[in-house]
Design a protein around this motif. Structure first.
Motif, PDB file in Angstrom:
ATOM      1  N   ARG A 136       0.867  -1.179   0.000  1.00  0.00           N
ATOM      2  CA  ARG A 136       0.000   0.000   0.000  1.00  0.00           C
ATOM      3  C   ARG A 136       0.905   1.230   0.000  1.00  0.00           C
ATOM      4  N   MET A 242      -7.584  -2.214  -2.443  1.00  0.00           N
ATOM      5  CA  MET A 242      -7.082  -3.392  -1.761  1.00  0.00           C
ATOM      6  C   MET A 242      -8.070  -4.550  -1.683  1.00  0.00           C
ATOM      7  N   MET A 246      -7.060  -8.365  -2.527  1.00  0.00           N
ATOM      8  CA  MET A 246      -7.045  -9.367  -1.471  1.00  0.00           C
ATOM      9  C   MET A 246      -8.069 -10.476  -1.696  1.00  0.00           C
ATOM     10  N   ALA A 270      -4.411  -7.991   7.997  1.00  0.00           N
ATOM     11  CA  ALA A 270      -3.955  -7.092   6.937  1.00  0.00           C
ATOM     12  C   ALA A 270      -5.071  -6.845   5.920  1.00  0.00           C
ATOM     13  N   ARG A 271      -5.769  -7.915   5.549  1.00  0.00           N
ATOM     14  CA  ARG A 271      -6.857  -7.788   4.570  1.00  0.00           C
ATOM     15  C   ARG A 271      -7.976  -6.896   5.088  1.00  0.00           C
ATOM     16  N   ASN A 274      -7.075  -3.254   5.103  1.00  0.00           N
ATOM     17  CA  ASN A 274      -6.580  -2.735   3.818  1.00  0.00           C
ATOM     18  C   ASN A 274      -5.084  -2.450   3.837  1.00  0.00           C
ATOM     19  N   LEU A 275      -4.332  -3.087   4.740  1.00  0.00           N
ATOM     20  CA  LEU A 275      -2.909  -2.862   4.960  1.00  0.00           C
ATOM     21  C   LEU A 275      -2.677  -1.446   5.517  1.00  0.00           C
ATOM     22  N   ASP A 276      -1.624  -1.301   6.279  1.00  0.00           N
ATOM     23  CA  ASP A 276      -1.215   0.023   6.729  1.00  0.00           C
ATOM     24  C   ASP A 276      -0.531   0.749   5.580  1.00  0.00           C
ATOM     25  N   GLU A 279       2.909  -0.434   4.119  1.00  0.00           N
ATOM     26  CA  GLU A 279       3.120  -1.835   4.460  1.00  0.00           C
ATOM     27  C   GLU A 279       3.393  -2.677   3.219  1.00  0.00           C
ATOM     28  N   LEU A 281       2.983  -6.643   2.256  1.00  0.00           N
ATOM     29  CA  LEU A 281       2.482  -7.968   2.616  1.00  0.00           C
ATOM     30  C   LEU A 281       3.096  -8.969   1.645  1.00  0.00           C
ATOM     31  N   ARG A 299       4.039  -9.903   7.165  1.00  0.00           N
ATOM     32  CA  ARG A 299       3.725  -8.474   7.141  1.00  0.00           C
ATOM     33  C   ARG A 299       4.994  -7.685   7.485  1.00  0.00           C
ATOM     34  N   LEU A 301       5.708  -3.994   8.322  1.00  0.00           N
ATOM     35  CA  LEU A 301       5.042  -2.744   8.657  1.00  0.00           C
ATOM     36  C   LEU A 301       6.037  -1.590   8.708  1.00  0.00           C
TER      37      LEU A 301
END
Length: 302
Positions: A136, A242, A246, A270-271, A274-276, A279, A281, A299, A301
């Motif tokens: 993301r 996302m 995903m 994470a899904r 919507n992820l940071d 981030e 993945l 992950r 981060l």
């Protein structure tokens, strides 16, 4: 693999007169995966691409102050991609051994946990994988502080630094194919790695917020094409896009083994979030096309 036989590399440390896996300490602010690749090179002279994570080791040790503390070591399966092989850092020998000989040579019982996991994954066909990394975009200037075209909205200072920090992470997994939204905040998130690695970042309108709104199925189709291709890849997109990405990955989950529950929880979290921002993945994929299945997830981060 050598002539169809699984082999692993063990290192000998003259200071302790023991045989173990290559390992070392984190540098300040360093990501675990980055440290694994760096330490492997420093101890063996070999460049590697990380594969699936292996069981971690935890044990008590004495600190410099004389108190007891927990030591945690993270491990990955890895494939040699290059290097000079010269020994330069506290190691006087590296030997490639088959599983039976490695099991005998290892000096510590906890090191055999990783060996058993390697053997199990090899038998299940989940040891040889390729990485599909979903990124993301890093933190950008807020919409409220930008009066121009939203696709031109850039990263802020924190986002720019995160983009630089992603370079060694993506390098650790040997990413060679880069797909990104054409929005500046996505392009600039992936650009430092593209420049350093020499791999072009290919923009796809279906990964942008505007393109996704106009054609909601396109992002998923792009991910499906990557699964068919089977090349170490990274996709950089936006929070609103996302869910489409995903959804495709969720259908390919095939997590098993001792850490399966933890990895599933990691993926679902994470899904659902919507992820940071910033981030990465990492999905370790075994097989390609219709046979492609995600056998491990990580992950990374900001």
């Amino acid at each position: 693999m050598r002539k169809g036989v699984l082999e692993v590399a063990l290192v000998h440390r003259p200071r302790y007169d023991d045989w173990s896996w290559a390992k070392g300490k984190l540098d300040p602010g360093e990501d675990w995966a980055t440290a694994a690749v760096r330490e492997t090179f420093e101890e063996t002279g070999l460049e590697v691409r990380l594969g699936p994570p292996l069981p971690e080791a935890r044990y008590l040790m004495l600190t410099k102050s004389g108190t007891r503390g927990d030591k945690v070591v993270h491990y990955w399966a890895a494939t040699v991609t290059g290097g000079h092989g010269r020994l330069e850092n506290e190691i006087d020998a590296v030997e490639w051994l088959d599983v039976a000989e490695a099991n005998i040579r290892l000096d510590y019982a906890h090191d055999r946990d990783q060996l058993r996991a390697l053997v199990r994954a090899h038998g299940e066909g989940t040891l040889e994988t390729w990485p599909l990394v979903v990124v993301r975009h890093a933190k950008s200037i807020p919409r409220s502080g930008w009066s121009g075209d939203d696709q031109q909205r850039p990263l802020d200072e924190r986002g720019t630094q995160r983009a630089k920090d992603l370079v060694p992470v993506l390098t650790a997994y040997g990413i060679t194919r880069l797909l990104t939204s054409p929005s500046v905040r996505c392009l600039d998130t992936i650009a430092p790695y593209a420049v350093q690695s020499g791999h072009d970042a290919r923009s796809r309108e279906g990964l942008s917020e505007e393109g996704h709104e106009a054609e909601p199925g396109r992002a998923g189709e792009l991910v499906e094409k990557l699964l068919e291709r089977g090349e170490p890849s990274a996709v950089c997109t936006h929070g609103p896009v996302m869910p489409a990405v995903m959804e495709v990955l969720t259908a390919r989950l095939h997590l098993d083994g001792g850490d399966a529950v933890a990895m599933l929880e990691r993926f679902v979290e994470a899904r659902d979030d919507n992820l940071d921002k910033g981030e990465a993945l990492v999905c370790h994929v075994a097989g390609v096309g219709a046979d492609a299945r995600i056998v491990a997830v990580e992950r990374h981060l900001p």
